[in-house]
Scaffold this motif. Structure first.
Motif, mmCIF file in Angstrom:
data_model
loop_
_atom_site.group_PDB
_atom_site.id
_atom_site.type_symbol
_atom_site.label_atom_id
_atom_site.label_comp_id
_atom_site.label_asym_id
_atom_site.label_seq_id
_atom_site.Cartn_x
_atom_site.Cartn_y
_atom_site.Cartn_z
ATOM 1 N N ARG A 396 50.359 45.259 59.688
ATOM 2 C CA ARG A 396 51.169 44.153 60.089
ATOM 3 C C ARG A 396 52.826 44.248 59.705
ATOM 4 O O ARG A 396 53.565 43.390 60.082
ATOM 5 N N GLU A 398 56.330 46.261 57.178
ATOM 6 C CA GLU A 398 57.145 47.159 57.057
ATOM 7 C C GLU A 398 58.153 46.826 56.318
ATOM 8 O O GLU A 398 58.483 45.587 55.958
ATOM 9 N N ASP A 399 59.085 47.885 55.748
ATOM 10 C CA ASP A 399 60.114 47.596 55.002
ATOM 11 C C ASP A 399 59.894 46.685 53.895
ATOM 12 O O ASP A 399 60.583 45.491 53.549
ATOM 13 N N ARG A 425 59.038 42.754 56.353
ATOM 14 C CA ARG A 425 59.193 42.189 57.795
ATOM 15 C C ARG A 425 58.047 42.696 58.414
ATOM 16 O O ARG A 425 57.418 43.547 58.368
ATOM 17 N N ARG A 426 57.737 41.773 59.685
ATOM 18 C CA ARG A 426 56.689 42.217 60.437
ATOM 19 C C ARG A 426 56.906 43.416 61.070
ATOM 20 O O ARG A 426 57.968 43.636 61.612
ATOM 21 N N ALA A 427 55.779 44.418 61.372
ATOM 22 C CA ALA A 427 55.864 45.327 62.038
ATOM 23 C C ALA A 427 56.478 45.301 63.526
ATOM 24 O O ALA A 427 55.757 44.575 64.110
ATOM 25 N N ARG A 428 57.207 45.940 63.989
ATOM 26 C CA ARG A 428 57.944 45.984 65.268
ATOM 27 C C ARG A 428 56.593 46.636 66.102
ATOM 28 O O ARG A 428 56.131 47.432 65.826
ATOM 29 N N SER A 429 56.715 46.297 67.382
ATOM 30 C CA SER A 429 55.832 46.969 68.424
ATOM 31 C C SER A 429 55.829 48.159 68.358
ATOM 32 O O SER A 429 56.964 48.870 68.551
ATOM 33 N N ASN A 431 55.300 50.147 65.833
ATOM 34 C CA ASN A 431 55.551 50.778 64.625
ATOM 35 C C ASN A 431 54.306 50.538 63.718
ATOM 36 O O ASN A 431 54.231 51.449 62.568
#
Length: 438
Positions: A396, A398-399, A425-429, A431
């Motif tokens: 869910r 990353e970073d 931050r929320r994981a980008r689609s 990723n």
């Protein structure tokens, strides 16, 4: 990924005095190293001390005061021996340094403070209920409890990861024990108080002893009332298992049930929060999280390494039942010994490059859950909860970035953190990991 831990500077010498090899070196406050002091674990670092002690060919004796003292067990081989040999080293007089010099009133009643063969019979049904096959059936339940706890991490603000982790085991264990949801936050704080009454954040105005006494009183009164009610309202939860279990040809007495409820709750809240807390506090900006997130095939070895590194249960207390020799040191019947799990789990003779964090470490036979008859009865619940947590974190978000200084818990029994401010931050689609707990 392997991360090198920076060695702390050497402290006072712990070299044994010359003479008889059966004479152990004394170590304690007089040497400037007080392993009992909770501040050592919140504001200092015991690892350089343990590392030097592991080089000795004798045990060291730690003087607490004029009447109380204990032998230090710091090597993996010795820790393994003491924890396995329940006939020679009993847990029935107490298992925590807080009880040094007094007999534990839960001795013979609580699983953690009962030796085989009584211990073996007492844990039978509970062990079956907490076996991996039983826990596997509850993976989705665990996931459904974990996800709402970590979801606010993606809202863009500062998120106290440690406080969330301290709440997580209460959610899982509270559900499995059938405890009312409205009581979880209160119970979580009380169990933290029981293992960190020296921490000013968890201490009442009356001081440490008053705080601890009140927490124990509240917890035991709570479970006494709940057991009284649940006897007439049995379900399929762990508390009902304890109530309905036949032991030595009888059902457990209320005081035995209450003592084991306390032990179950404390065990879960001690072990589960701190492996992820250590990973997040100490490796958030080293590349470890990115490496782990990108390689789900390393989940099992990485989780074991997190457990080894954190060693959440810092020590176990035992008493010798007979005269015995360990590492050229005579231990007499009645002597107290303290096994320092955090030291045993960094023993260089067992763990190659033990001062490094390696998510692919094999083998990794750490003692984070203990060993022998008293191996943590809830280890399967802890493993499934932690594996689910890390999977959902890496799916869910990353970073991950630190958002302020992490704060250690002031306790000599639990090695852990109480505050870890972070952002993510929320994981980008595309990723994140595939959305499966696997």
């Amino acid at each position: 990924m392997t991360v090198h831990a920076t060695p702390a500077p050497d402290g006072p010498s712990l070299a044994p005095p010359p003479g008889c090899p059966m004479h152990a070196a004394a170590a304690g406050p007089a040497d400037g190293v007080d392993l009992v002091d909770p501040a050592l674990y919140s504001d200092g670092d015991p690892h350089p001390v343990w590392r030097r002690m592991r080089t000795l060919d004798t045990l060291t004796r730690h003087e607490v005061d004029d009447e109380r003292w204990f032998w230090n067990i710091v090597r993996f081989e010795d820790a393994d021996r003491v924890l396995r040999d329940t006939a020679t080293f009993t847990s029935e007089r107490g298992t925590m340094l807080d009880l040094l010099g007094t007999d534990d009133p839960a001795g013979g009643k609580q699983l953690a403070a009962t030796d085989p063969p009584r211990h073996t019979e007492m844990q039978g049904r509970l062990k079956k209920a907490l076996a991996i096959k039983s826990v596997d059936r509850q993976r989705e339940m665990i996931r459904d409890l974990v996800v709402p706890l970590i979801e606010p991490l993606g809202d863009g603000g500062t998120f106290d990861f440690a406080q969330t982790m301290l709440a997580m085991p209460m959610s899982v264990t509270g559900t499995m024990m059938g405890l009312p949801t409205s009581d979880w936050a209160w119970l979580s704080r009380l169990t933290t108080v029981c293992i960190a009454a020296d921490d000013p954040e968890y201490q009442d105005p009356g001081g440490r002893d008053v705080t601890l006494k009140a927490a124990h009183r509240d917890l035991f009164a709570y479970f006494q009332d709940l057991v009284r009610f649940r006897r007439h309202n049995l379900g399929d939860d762990l508390l009902s298992v304890l109530i309905s279990t036949e032991f030595e040809g009888r059902h457990m007495a209320s005081e035995e049930i209450v003592a084991n409820c306390y032990s179950l709750l404390l065990g879960a809240n001690v072990t589960t929060p701190h492996p992820p807390n250590f990973v997040m506090a100490e490796f958030i900006d080293t590349g470890v999280l990115q490496d782990w997130a990108a390689h789900p095939e390393a989940d099992d070895t990485a989780l074991n390494e997190a457990l080894r590194w954190a060693s959440p249960v810092n020590h176990f207390l035992r008493y010798a039942t007979r005269d015995v020799e360990i590492r050229n040191t005579r231990i007499s019947a009645g002597d107290a010994v303290v096994i320092w799990i955090g030291s045993a789990n960094r023993d260089e003779t067992v763990f190659t490059r033990g001062q490094e964090f390696d998510i692919r470490r094999r083998p990794n036979k750490h003692l984070a859950f203990g060993i022998g008859p008293h191996y943590c009865i809830g280890h399967s619940v802890a493993r499934v909860s932690l594996k689910t947590l890390f999977h959902e974190l890496f799916t869910r978000f990353e970073d991950f970035r630190p958002a302020g200084p992490a704060e250690r818990l002031r306790s000599n029994f639990v090695s852990g953190y109480k505050h870890i401010p972070i952002t993510a931050r929320r994981a980008r689609s595309g990723n994140g990991r595939a959305r499966s707990t696997g």
